[in-house]
Design an enzyme around this catalytic site. Structure first.
Site, mmCIF file in Angstrom:
data_model
loop_
_atom_site.group_PDB
_atom_site.id
_atom_site.type_symbol
_atom_site.label_atom_id
_atom_site.label_comp_id
_atom_site.label_asym_id
_atom_site.label_seq_id
_atom_site.Cartn_x
_atom_site.Cartn_y
_atom_site.Cartn_z
ATOM 1 N N HIS A 141 0.841 -1.209 0.000
ATOM 2 C CA HIS A 141 0.000 0.000 0.000
ATOM 3 C C HIS A 141 0.876 1.259 0.000
ATOM 4 O O HIS A 141 0.624 2.211 -0.735
ATOM 5 C CB HIS A 141 -0.853 0.068 1.277
ATOM 6 C CG HIS A 141 -1.896 -0.986 1.421
ATOM 7 N ND1 HIS A 141 -2.006 -1.773 2.542
ATOM 8 C CD2 HIS A 141 -2.904 -1.377 0.600
ATOM 9 C CE1 HIS A 141 -3.036 -2.596 2.414
ATOM 10 N NE2 HIS A 141 -3.606 -2.377 1.233
ATOM 11 N N LYS B 111 -17.537 -6.147 8.117
ATOM 12 C CA LYS B 111 -16.230 -6.820 8.193
ATOM 13 C C LYS B 111 -15.502 -6.346 9.439
ATOM 14 O O LYS B 111 -15.097 -5.186 9.527
ATOM 15 C CB LYS B 111 -15.429 -6.458 6.938
ATOM 16 C CG LYS B 111 -14.702 -7.637 6.312
ATOM 17 C CD LYS B 111 -14.272 -7.293 4.897
ATOM 18 C CE LYS B 111 -12.792 -7.094 4.762
ATOM 19 N NZ LYS B 111 -12.371 -6.724 3.407
ATOM 20 N N ARG C 136 -1.886 -5.903 -8.511
ATOM 21 C CA ARG C 136 -0.815 -6.858 -8.184
ATOM 22 C C ARG C 136 -0.625 -7.888 -9.280
ATOM 23 O O ARG C 136 0.472 -8.291 -9.596
ATOM 24 C CB ARG C 136 -1.143 -7.575 -6.868
ATOM 25 C CG ARG C 136 -0.982 -6.692 -5.657
ATOM 26 C CD ARG C 136 -1.564 -7.328 -4.431
ATOM 27 N NE ARG C 136 -2.989 -7.518 -4.564
ATOM 28 C CZ ARG C 136 -3.804 -7.815 -3.582
ATOM 29 N NH1 ARG C 136 -3.334 -7.994 -2.367
ATOM 30 N NH2 ARG C 136 -5.098 -7.951 -3.785
ATOM 31 N N SER D 168 -2.994 -7.521 3.140
ATOM 32 C CA SER D 168 -3.145 -7.386 4.593
ATOM 33 C C SER D 168 -3.582 -8.711 5.201
ATOM 34 O O SER D 168 -3.127 -9.082 6.288
ATOM 35 C CB SER D 168 -4.196 -6.312 4.921
ATOM 36 O OG SER D 168 -3.805 -5.073 4.405
#
Ligand code: PNS
Length: 169
Positions: free
Chosen positions: A27, A51, A100, A137
């Protein structure tokens, strides 16, 4: 706001949105690169009440503020709602996202097209530094929870916070 006929703000702003639970070196790399391309970069910590994260929103914000302080043009805020509304309220015409791998592309493209259709905001994709192409993460939390070494994947302040939260030394 961002249509071809609209007035452009003289200040070039962009947003890097995410959950940042917690921020990783991947990030940070994207935020640093966005901060060199834009006058002002907002980091939007998007609140998803369904979440439950490892870190509270305020903790995530504090960590991001600490590790982005050196850039000088990065602001960090939490937001509960649609990303396009965050952008509208702050006159931000561009979303910057890291890509990514091809596996990111489908969903990122859907979100970019939805956001553009909703408000005209553009999404710019930045190819992730290959060093971090596997990084997320979730994986950091999983590896750290089992005592694996993530010191090369997160800033030092995040490593300390992770160690404290997961009760490892
Ligand atoms: O770090 P993440 O969890 O991959 O980030 C995803 C995030 C928070 C950027 C995305 O879910 C989002 O933009 N959420 C805000 C709500 C919203 O605008 N949803 C519509 C997306 S088209």
């Amino acid at each position: 706001m961002t249509g071809p006929e609209s007035e452009e703000s003289p200040v070039r702003r962009a947003v890097c949105p995410g959950s940042f639970d917690p921020i990783t070196n991947g990030h940070l790399d994207i935020i640093a690169r966005a901060s060199r391309l834009y006058d002002e970069v907002y980091v939007a910590v998007m609140i998803n009440q369904s979440k439950k994260g490892l870190f509270e929103i305020e903790e995530r914000i504090d960590l991001i503020r600490t590790v982005t302080a050196e850039y000088g043009n990065v602001r960090v805020e939490a937001f509960h709602g649609l990303l396009v509304d965050f952008c509208k309220q702050r006159d931000i015409p561009a979303i910057v996202k890291g890509l990514r791998a091809v596996s990111d592309f489908d969903y990122e493209l859907q979100m970019a097209q939805m956001n553009n259709g909703l408000s005209g905001v553009e999404t710019l994709f930045v190819p992730t530094n290959p060093t971090y192409s596997f990084l997320s993460s979730s994986l950091v939390k999983e590896v750290a929870a089992w005592g694996g070494d993530v010191s090369h994947l997160v800033p030092a302040e995040v490593l300390t916070a992770l160690t404290e939260r997961l009760g490892k030394d």
